[in-house]
Motif scaffolding. Structure first.
Motif, mmCIF file in Angstrom:
data_model
loop_
_atom_site.group_PDB
_atom_site.id
_atom_site.type_symbol
_atom_site.label_atom_id
_atom_site.label_comp_id
_atom_site.label_asym_id
_atom_site.label_seq_id
_atom_site.Cartn_x
_atom_site.Cartn_y
_atom_site.Cartn_z
ATOM 1 N N VAL A 7 0.854 -1.193 0.000
ATOM 2 C CA VAL A 7 0.000 0.000 0.000
ATOM 3 C C VAL A 7 0.889 1.243 0.000
ATOM 4 O O VAL A 7 1.666 1.469 0.937
ATOM 5 C CB VAL A 7 -0.928 -0.004 1.230
ATOM 6 N N ALA A 8 0.788 2.034 -1.061
ATOM 7 C CA ALA A 8 1.688 3.173 -1.233
ATOM 8 C C ALA A 8 0.939 4.351 -1.841
ATOM 9 O O ALA A 8 -0.277 4.314 -2.023
ATOM 10 C CB ALA A 8 2.869 2.764 -2.122
ATOM 11 N N GLY A 9 1.685 5.422 -2.126
ATOM 12 C CA GLY A 9 1.095 6.617 -2.743
ATOM 13 C C GLY A 9 0.681 7.636 -1.709
ATOM 14 O O GLY A 9 1.519 8.266 -1.072
ATOM 15 N N GLY A 10 -0.619 7.776 -1.515
ATOM 16 C CA GLY A 10 -1.109 8.787 -0.581
ATOM 17 C C GLY A 10 -1.285 10.126 -1.267
ATOM 18 O O GLY A 10 -1.127 10.263 -2.482
ATOM 19 N N ILE A 73 -7.184 -9.725 -0.646
ATOM 20 C CA ILE A 73 -5.859 -9.476 -0.076
ATOM 21 C C ILE A 73 -5.761 -10.125 1.306
ATOM 22 O O ILE A 73 -6.654 -9.994 2.134
ATOM 23 C CB ILE A 73 -5.587 -7.962 0.013
ATOM 24 N N ASP A 74 -4.640 -10.824 1.543
ATOM 25 C CA ASP A 74 -4.421 -11.502 2.830
ATOM 26 C C ASP A 74 -3.592 -10.677 3.803
ATOM 27 O O ASP A 74 -3.687 -10.868 5.025
ATOM 28 C CB ASP A 74 -3.707 -12.848 2.595
ATOM 29 N N PHE A 75 -2.764 -9.772 3.255
ATOM 30 C CA PHE A 75 -1.858 -9.009 4.121
ATOM 31 C C PHE A 75 -1.510 -7.707 3.419
ATOM 32 O O PHE A 75 -1.295 -7.676 2.201
ATOM 33 C CB PHE A 75 -0.575 -9.814 4.379
ATOM 34 N N ALA A 76 -1.432 -6.616 4.193
ATOM 35 C CA ALA A 76 -1.060 -5.313 3.641
ATOM 36 C C ALA A 76 0.305 -4.891 4.157
ATOM 37 O O ALA A 76 0.492 -4.779 5.375
ATOM 38 C CB ALA A 76 -2.112 -4.265 4.014
ATOM 39 N N TYR A 77 1.233 -4.688 3.235
ATOM 40 C CA TYR A 77 2.514 -4.091 3.631
ATOM 41 C C TYR A 77 2.387 -2.590 3.386
ATOM 42 O O TYR A 77 2.276 -2.139 2.248
ATOM 43 C CB TYR A 77 3.689 -4.669 2.833
ATOM 44 N N ILE A 78 2.374 -1.824 4.466
ATOM 45 C CA ILE A 78 2.113 -0.382 4.356
ATOM 46 C C ILE A 78 3.411 0.367 4.065
ATOM 47 O O ILE A 78 4.377 0.287 4.823
ATOM 48 C CB ILE A 78 1.458 0.150 5.640
ATOM 49 N N SER A 79 3.407 1.072 2.941
ATOM 50 C CA SER A 79 4.567 1.859 2.535
ATOM 51 C C SER A 79 4.161 3.309 2.275
ATOM 52 O O SER A 79 4.675 3.961 1.384
ATOM 53 C CB SER A 79 5.190 1.248 1.272
ATOM 54 N N LEU A 80 3.220 3.788 3.067
ATOM 55 C CA LEU A 80 2.702 5.146 2.928
ATOM 56 C C LEU A 80 3.475 6.095 3.827
ATOM 57 O O LEU A 80 3.390 6.006 5.049
ATOM 58 C CB LEU A 80 1.223 5.187 3.318
#
Length: 322
Positions: A7-10, A73-80
């Motif tokens: 999960v990225a962007g923002g 989706i099973d898992f979110a890797y947060i890169s925000l």
């Protein structure tokens, strides 16, 4: 195989940096274990960027439709970087729909994202901090009183922005109001902080049920006046030296302080903590609860220094929750 959303962007100044980090994480996932998807967070929704197309994420269960198939989706890797990741908003949403994720939870994120609150939480500990003044909204302030208390030069910073956006190093008190106005373009709450002359360092920390990593310390030696936005993202302007050229005693203090802060603030996932070392004393600067993870970012370099690669570390984080 498990489906992993990066999960990225923002929608802050750090959007492009976040997408760069997210792409690096996506490319580093173990392809034998996971199906990876890049999810771009925008003001009008979450979009999975896949197969040169965009698919809107159904936030009721974090799924999207692809070729008439529902992919959950099973898992979110947060890169925000910045909001809505570092402030815990995405974590709150994921908690409601029971999707595990890589980062600190909402309450810990609120504390680490807000520099003022973070400083207050750590004020009663043995962590040394620079003197500071907080300005909220448009409340009046005295330039003379601030400069007398903090001295010059001093730093003017937005409370919640990252990547040094809106930051000014002020040498002349006549420039203080201009610096405050610049910081207000990022946040209505401003921190003015005394300048500490010393060696800037950064230490990554990750604690899983399997291992506790306090990574080698990186020394930040910039050609610019300080580690500003330009210096952060132009490799020709900054040497990021790992391990840092500091004494064994200083190394021990910084690593112990970093591990303590991680626990004190209930952090999870990979976190990076910044300090300035002056006379063998590390002065706490800030917590980066979702640090940059592009190939040239600080934490990936620290990971390589201990003989690990990013794929191994990402797998350990994901498997800790699945």
């Amino acid at each position: 195989m498990k489906n992993i959303a990066v999960v990225a962007g923002g929608y802050t100044s750090e959007r492009k940096i976040s997408l760069n980090s997210g792409t690096q994480i996506l490319n580093s996932l173990d392809k034998h274990l996971y199906n990876g998807y890049l999810v771009d967070v925008r003001k009008d929704g979450f979009y999975c960027l896949y197969d040169a197309n965009e698919y809107k994420i159904d936030l009721n269960d974090f799924s999207f439709s692809y070729n008439s198939e529902k992919i959950k989706i099973d898992f979110a890797y947060i890169s925000l970087h910045g909001s809505p990741g570092e402030d815990g908003k995405v974590q709150s949403m994921l908690d409601i729909i029971n999707i595990p994720y890589s980062a600190s939870d909402t309450s810990a994120s609120v504390i680490t994202f807000d520099k003022v609150i973070c400083k207050k939480v750590l004020a009663d500990t043995n962590i040394t901090q620079a003197k500071s003044v907080t300005l909220k909204n448009d409340e009046p302030f005295s330039v003379d009183e601030i400069c007398e208390y903090l001295g010059l030069p001093c730093f003017v910073k937005p409370n919640t922005a990252g990547s040094s956006y809106g930051v000014t190093k002020v040498y002349d008190k006549d420039k203080l109001i201009e610096a405050v106005n610049l910081a207000k373009t990022e946040d209505s709450t401003i921190i003015i902080e005394e300048f500490i002359s010393g060696v800037e360092v950064s230490c990554g920390v990750l604690k899983t049920s399997k291992n506790k990593y306090v990574f080698p310390i990186t020394e930040i030696d910039t050609k610019n006046d300080y580690f500003d936005t330009e210096a952060k993202y132009d490799p020709s302007l900054t040497d990021e030296i790992t391990p840092a050229r500091i004494s064994a005693e200083e190394t021990k203090i910084v690593q112990e302080s970093s591990a303590f802060i991680y626990d004190q603030l209930n952090c999870k996932g990979i976190v990076r903590i910044d300090f300035i070392i002056k006379n063998c004393t590390p002065y706490f600067l800030e917590v980066n609860s979702i640090p940059g993870m592009s190939a040239e970012s600080i934490v990936p370099k620290q990971i390589r220094t201990i003989g690990k690669n990013l794929t191994e570390i990402l797998t350990e984080i994901i498997e800790d929750y699945l």
